[in-house]
Design an enzyme around this catalytic site. Sequence first.
Site: not given
Lengths: 304, 88
Positions: A90, A110, A112, A150, A236
């Site tokens: 964040q 992160s 996104h 990969t 979550c």
Amino acid sequence: MPSLRTTATEHKCVLDSCRALEAEGFKITYLPVGSNGIISLEELEKAITPETSLVSVMTVNNEIGVKQPISDIGALCRDRKVFFHTDAAQAVGKIPLDVQSMKIDLMSISGHKIYGPKGIGAVYVRRRPRVRIEPLQSGGGQERGIRSGTVPAPLVVGLGEACDISQKQMAYDHTYIKKLSQRLLDQICSSLSHVIRNGDPIQTYPGCINLSFAFVEGESLLMALKDVALSSGSACTSASLEPSYVLRAIGTDEDLAHSSIRFGIGRFTTIEEVDYTVKKCIYHVTRLREMSPLWEMVQEGELI
Amino acid sequence: MTSKSQILKLYKTLLRESQKFPSYNYRKYSLRMIHDAFQENKNMTDRVLISAQIQEATRNLDIIKRQVVLGQMYSTEKLIIENVFDKV
């Protein structure tokens, strides 16, 4: 057996991982936080023992937006020769971060969360002093055995570009988000009473505001505000009916925890969206309070 | 050699293209950024810096055009905020 120190307000992914480690025999200490959501350095210092191998403290909390004293924690960990990991999901691209000056050994990123693509993240692993990590999965042995598999090149490019843009726009975005955040708070607090802000009001990221509206039931308010993408708690924990563990950790009363709403303001949020949300919020809180017998008692001076 | 009218034309082109974004948030963001960026740099005098800014603006114009086309291909319904006339 080595032991870890973390906080009670970490993201569920950290807490769950800790629980899994506990099942393997590691000893984990979940340090409490103050009523403002910030960890005490004295408590952390006392908790570090010769067996401690890692300290993990998130940079910015996803539910209440508080900023932990990362530089101080980093200095403490370096001094005691303990690895320091921070979940910066964040925080990256929103507040300035410097792994050198903050003495961060491991940092979770992160994609996104900084307007990059979903499905990509990164972990910063310090080279000097060396941090040795074990691979998540075995296989081809890429990157000297650390990362078999990969890499999804298009997603990685997306993450890189998102970081580049965030770097250039950080100051501008921060000013803008702070302006919208202050506007939301000022309007709500001037029109409604008995509104509590969860988390420290100063050591915080302005784009994440968590408010409790006393004498209003949280889920009713969320349903009333169905035009707006809001949450009580976090994604979550959305399946659970229990109030947020983060609010419980900062000592929020159960009733107030149930009537909490998290407002998220980002780069693309508009002033009109803030004004609309505020207007609806004030209207529905007022309406729901009028239906509450407890509120009636407060108005008549029978309750504090 | 860049003139004031050229820069003004670029500014208006950027705004015009941005209006075509089907996505409310991208459209508003683009319009705000363009306005604020040109406003911030309006007193710039260094020719090298100005030409670098123009290059950046042209690059962003291409990005806007591309993203508008993609957005139009995969557009969704309008948001509630786009239809509100002061009702709660």
